[in-house]
Design an enzyme around this catalytic site. Structure first.
Site, PDB file in Angstrom:
ATOM      1  N   TYR A   1      -0.878   4.306  -1.346  1.00 17.46           N
ATOM      2  CA  TYR A   1       0.106   3.490  -2.602  1.00 17.46           C
ATOM      3  C   TYR A   1      -0.526   2.531  -3.294  1.00 17.46           C
ATOM      4  CZ  TYR A   1       3.863   0.766  -4.246  1.00 17.46           C
ATOM      5  OH  TYR A   1       4.701  -0.112  -4.973  1.00 17.46           O
TER       6      TYR A   1
ATOM      7  N   ARG B   1      16.764 -17.122   7.217  1.00 20.80           N
ATOM      8  CA  ARG B   1      15.158 -16.769   7.107  1.00 20.80           C
ATOM      9  C   ARG B   1      14.481 -16.493   8.519  1.00 20.80           C
ATOM     10  NH1 ARG B   1      10.948 -20.561   7.088  1.00 20.80           N
ATOM     11  NH2 ARG B   1      12.453 -22.463   6.706  1.00 20.80           N
TER      12      ARG B   1
ATOM     13  N   ASP C   1       2.009   3.526   7.463  1.00 22.43           N
ATOM     14  CA  ASP C   1       2.979   3.471   6.362  1.00 22.43           C
ATOM     15  C   ASP C   1       3.630   4.979   6.499  1.00 22.43           C
ATOM     16  OD1 ASP C   1       4.650   3.877   4.296  1.00 22.43           O
ATOM     17  OD2 ASP C   1       3.525   3.316   2.743  1.00 22.43           O
TER      18      ASP C   1
ATOM     19  N   LYS D   1      13.396   3.165   0.135  1.00 23.08           N
ATOM     20  CA  LYS D   1      13.359   4.464  -0.066  1.00 23.08           C
ATOM     21  C   LYS D   1      14.200   5.432   0.882  1.00 23.08           C
ATOM     22  CE  LYS D   1      10.011   3.566  -2.745  1.00 23.08           C
ATOM     23  NZ  LYS D   1       9.468   1.906  -2.242  1.00 23.08           N
TER      24      LYS D   1
END
Length: 394
Positions: free
Chosen positions: A107, A54, A179, A204
């Site tokens: 988005y 983590r 982004d 992506k």
């Protein structure tokens, strides 16, 4: 600085924990330490890789090294998804009473963070028209701490003047977060224009095979350390196998992106004068209202285009149903072409009123060109548009 193709193969050389040519998968939740001193250090080392997955993992470190060099930043870190990257960064950087500026064309998940999440924590937001640099300045307040930008935007392919926004933000002690998912660092590097932080839905193009959900944030080591502290609390950790797959995808990014660029451009040119299409949104077209700005900021225009059907919602749905090669599916960046109706997809995140305010036409199809043969894709979309033109044309 080496070229992109060399970077994706060798940028992680200094963090490879073994001499294996293909890196091992460190499928472990935790790591041991040889003594108390090393254990104590590993427990607090920002973005470490040998305490607890983590907190960090060798597979994470390798991906981060490659992305940081591609984006020309000091450091990077990975998360479980693109939305985890965005939300973790925002939660790390703003507090109750702060103000955040975002874009109206963005988005849907980013829009939902702005409209639905941040106000619950006492953070005020303003969304502006990204095509007007002055709109960012008019939205500034003494409490503005963060400006979120996305260029090209999803799904309208609008362009933000990154340098203008960065200079404005720095003059008011605000942080900029961009982004860069649609462009990829091969087509655009926001930090070259003064942007502070860059994030990707690595699901992506960075991964490129539609088989991983991942996110990445890149910036200065100091800022990434702060975001990492929040990430250890939110727990949006990327699994070692997914990090390994993401690294494998990154190795071929410079081979894939030119093909996506070429296919996207060819499709935009083929459809721009079709009677079933009222407008093609693609910054590589000379008639795009921000083509000159896009040409200054980008070295390629990407594989995503917005196809606005003249017949509105019904025509968009019919067009999707006629496509042979492009699958009706969310996401983008894999070898297969994907097409989606944003209004249908975002109705679960935003109201119709919020979608309308974002400026997304109800007849818009977002087409993400894959790596198929260009002639086959062009023939397919023209046949679909021809089928729709009989009932819906301009």
């Amino acid at each position: 600085m080496p070229g992109n193709s060399t970077t994706v193969v060798h940028a992680d050389d200094n963090v490879r924990p073994s001499h294996a040519v293909a890196p091992p998968i460190y499928q472990t939740a935790t790591f041991s330490a040889e003594d108390a001193e090393r254990f104590a250090y590993a427990a607090v080392e920002p973005r470490g890789q040998d305490f607890y997955t983590r907190f960090g993992n060798p597979n994470h470190a390798q991906v981060a090294a490659v992305v940081a060099q591609l984006e020309n930043t000091e450091a990077a870190m990975v998360t479980a998804s693109g939305m985890a990257a965005l939300s973790t960064a925002v939660l790390a950087l703003v507090s109750a009473g702060d103000h955040v500026i975002g874009q109206t064309s963005t988005y849907g998940g980013t829009g939902s963070v702005l409209l639905n999440l941040l106000p619950r924590f006492g953070v005020s937001i303003t969304q502006v028209d990204q095509t007007d640099p002055g709109a960012f300045e008019r939205a500034l307040t003494p409490q503005t701490r963060l400006i979120l930008v996305e260029s090209p935007s999803n799904p309208l392919l609008q362009i933000t003047d990154l340098r203008a926004v960065a200079e404005l933000a720095h003059s008011h002690n605000a942080v900029t977060l961009a982004d860069n998912t649609f462009a990829t660092p091969l087509n655009q590097r926001p930090t070259d224009f003064g942007i502070d932080l860059v994030w990707h839905s690595a699901t992506k193009y960075l991964n490129g095979h539609s088989d991983v959900s991942a996110g990445v944030i890149a910036g200065t080591a100091e800022t990434l350390d702060k975001i990492w502290e929040t990430a250890t609390l939110t727990g949006a950790v990327l699994g070692p196998i997914d990090a390994w797959l993401l690294l494998r995808g990154l190795r071929t990014l410079p081979l894939r992106v030119p093909r996506h660029n070429a296919n996207g451009h060819a499709l935009a040119e083929a459809l721009q004068d079709h009677p079933a299409v009222s407008r093609v949104h693609y910054p590589g077209l000379p008639d795009h209202p921000q083509h000159a700005l896009a040409s200054r900021q980008m070295s390629g225009f990407g594989g995503v285009l917005g196809i606005e059907l003249a017949g509105g919602y019904d025509a968009a749905d019919e067009f999707l149903g006629q496509l042979r090669y492009a699958r009706r599916s969310a996401s983008l960046g894999g070898p297969e072409s994907l097409a989606v109706h944003p209004v249908s997809m975002w109705r679960g995140m935003l109201s119709d009123e919020q979608i309308a305010e974002s400026g997304v036409p109800f007849g818009l199809v977002r087409f993400a060109a894959g790596t198929e043969d260009t002639a086959d894709l062009v023939s397919d979309v023209l046949a679909a548009a021809d089928a729709v033109a009989g009932r819906h044309s301009r």
